[in-house]
Design an enzyme around this catalytic site. Structure first.
Site, PDB file in Angstrom:
ATOM      1  N   ILE A  92       0.824  -1.205   0.000  1.00  0.00           N
ATOM      2  CA  ILE A  92       0.000   0.000   0.000  1.00  0.00           C
ATOM      3  C   ILE A  92       0.863   1.262   0.000  1.00  0.00           C
ATOM      4  O   ILE A  92       0.600   2.208  -0.747  1.00  0.00           O
ATOM      5  CB  ILE A  92      -0.933  -0.008   1.224  1.00  0.00           C
ATOM      6  CG1 ILE A  92      -1.997  -1.099   1.078  1.00  0.00           C
ATOM      7  CG2 ILE A  92      -1.593   1.356   1.411  1.00  0.00           C
ATOM      8  CD1 ILE A  92      -2.828  -1.319   2.329  1.00  0.00           C
ATOM      9  N   ARG A 121      12.520  -0.251   6.729  1.00  0.00           N
ATOM     10  CA  ARG A 121      13.665  -0.696   7.516  1.00  0.00           C
ATOM     11  C   ARG A 121      14.879  -1.065   6.669  1.00  0.00           C
ATOM     12  O   ARG A 121      15.997  -1.057   7.164  1.00  0.00           O
ATOM     13  CB  ARG A 121      13.263  -1.884   8.400  1.00  0.00           C
ATOM     14  CG  ARG A 121      12.425  -1.474   9.604  1.00  0.00           C
ATOM     15  CD  ARG A 121      12.114  -2.632  10.524  1.00  0.00           C
ATOM     16  NE  ARG A 121      11.171  -3.570   9.938  1.00  0.00           N
ATOM     17  CZ  ARG A 121      10.793  -4.696  10.504  1.00  0.00           C
ATOM     18  NH1 ARG A 121      11.292  -5.046  11.673  1.00  0.00           N
ATOM     19  NH2 ARG A 121       9.928  -5.490   9.913  1.00  0.00           N
ATOM     20  N   ASP A 162      13.238   2.814  11.202  1.00  0.00           N
ATOM     21  CA  ASP A 162      12.407   1.866  11.943  1.00  0.00           C
ATOM     22  C   ASP A 162      11.420   2.668  12.782  1.00  0.00           C
ATOM     23  O   ASP A 162      11.827   3.448  13.652  1.00  0.00           O
ATOM     24  CB  ASP A 162      13.284   0.988  12.842  1.00  0.00           C
ATOM     25  CG  ASP A 162      12.523  -0.153  13.508  1.00  0.00           C
ATOM     26  OD1 ASP A 162      11.287  -0.045  13.650  1.00  0.00           O
ATOM     27  OD2 ASP A 162      13.164  -1.151  13.891  1.00  0.00           O
ATOM     28  N   TYR A 182      -3.830  -6.737  17.282  1.00  0.00           N
ATOM     29  CA  TYR A 182      -3.872  -5.994  16.020  1.00  0.00           C
ATOM     30  C   TYR A 182      -5.076  -5.062  15.990  1.00  0.00           C
ATOM     31  O   TYR A 182      -4.958  -3.871  15.660  1.00  0.00           O
ATOM     32  CB  TYR A 182      -3.916  -6.975  14.848  1.00  0.00           C
ATOM     33  CG  TYR A 182      -4.078  -6.315  13.500  1.00  0.00           C
ATOM     34  CD1 TYR A 182      -3.012  -5.633  12.907  1.00  0.00           C
ATOM     35  CD2 TYR A 182      -5.291  -6.378  12.815  1.00  0.00           C
ATOM     36  CE1 TYR A 182      -3.162  -5.028  11.672  1.00  0.00           C
ATOM     37  CE2 TYR A 182      -5.443  -5.770  11.579  1.00  0.00           C
ATOM     38  CZ  TYR A 182      -4.377  -5.099  11.012  1.00  0.00           C
ATOM     39  OH  TYR A 182      -4.527  -4.497   9.785  1.00  0.00           O
ATOM     40  N   THR A 221      -1.121  -7.749  -0.797  1.00  0.00           N
ATOM     41  CA  THR A 221       0.209  -7.257  -0.460  1.00  0.00           C
ATOM     42  C   THR A 221       1.026  -8.393   0.151  1.00  0.00           C
ATOM     43  O   THR A 221       0.485  -9.453   0.487  1.00  0.00           O
ATOM     44  CB  THR A 221       0.127  -6.108   0.568  1.00  0.00           C
ATOM     45  OG1 THR A 221      -0.374  -6.637   1.809  1.00  0.00           O
ATOM     46  CG2 THR A 221      -0.778  -4.985   0.079  1.00  0.00           C
TER      47      THR A 221
END
Length: 249
Positions: free
Chosen positions: A16, A36, A55, A147, A182
């Site tokens: 995305i 990262r 990060d 989450y 993704t």
């Protein structure tokens, strides 16, 4: 449409984030993408895009990277807090380390990114902040309490900032995707397969069928939503969630 605008996008090396970065760059923005791994960013950065390794779990890295981006390309006027992780785990199997890493990445990282981007954005006459929540941020997601909590928190952060800046030329909105095609979905196939004891094909069907239109959402569809939120006519859209999930919740 975005000529002269500097956009800062976390998690911009894949999925995305990359789709949004490409759309913004094509519209004329100067785009800083972070992730990262510098090598990944260098590989995907096209015209108008610059990659900077960062990060989002590290406060000092965010402070230094945003400052370097502003020094190189001017004030940030579009901030997309997109970096995040998605992993399900039953609460009775959730360690405190798992919980804290989820919050550090999905919520703390967004807060820190927005905080630093606002340092320069506040001095301009126009700004847009987009957070990447999830359909799990507006309803509970079975087997993914950590989450879901992180994504609910992200919406709370977005709405509170919208209240703080009412009447000012900066808006704050959250995009809430369903399952998008993704690398995160690809990784989740194996995770769901192992946790549920089902085949990988069946695990993919779980995610596909969770979207009401029974297909994975394409990254460019999320990028189109982001383009709307930074485009003309969006100035009265503030503190909102834009669900891109294939149908009703």
């Amino acid at each position: 449409m975005l000529d002269g605008k500097h956009a800062f996008i976390t998690g911009g090396g894949t999925g995305i984030g990359l789709a949004i970065a490409q759309a913004f760059a094509e519209a004329g923005a100067q785009v800083t993408i972070t992730g990262r791994r510098q090598e990944v960013l260098d590989e995907v950065a096209g015209p108008g895009m610059t990659g900077m390794a960062m990060d989002v779990r590290n406060e000092q890295e965010i402070i230094d990277t945003v400052a370097a981006a502003v020094a190189a390309r001017g004030p940030i006027q579009i901030c997309v807090a997109n970096a995040g992780i998605a992993e399900g785990k039953a609460v009775h199997k959730t360690s405190l380390d798992f919980w804290r890493n989820m919050m550090a990445t999905n919520l703390d990282g967004a807060f820190l990114t927005i905080r630093e981007c606002l340092q320069s954005m506040r001095g301009t006459d126009w700004g847009r902040v987009i957070t990447m929540s999830s359909i799990a941020g507006v309803k509970g997601l079975q087997g993914a309490a950590a989450y879901s909590a992180s994504k609910h928190g992200l919406i709370g952060l977005t709405r509170s900032l919208a209240e703080d800046y009412l009447g000012k030329p900066i808006t704050f909105n959250a995009i809430c995707p369903g399952y998008v095609d993704t690398p995160i979905v690809t990784r989740n196939v194996d995770s769901i397969s192992q946790r549920a004891g089902i085949s990988e094909a069946a695990a993919m069907d779980v995610m596909v069928n969770a979207n009401r239109h029974k297909r994975l959402i394409e990254p460019f569809e999320i990028a189109a939503a982001a383009m709307y939120l930074v485009g003309p006519g969006s100035q009265s859209v503030n503190g909102q969630t834009l669900e891109v999930a294939g149908g009703q919740m």
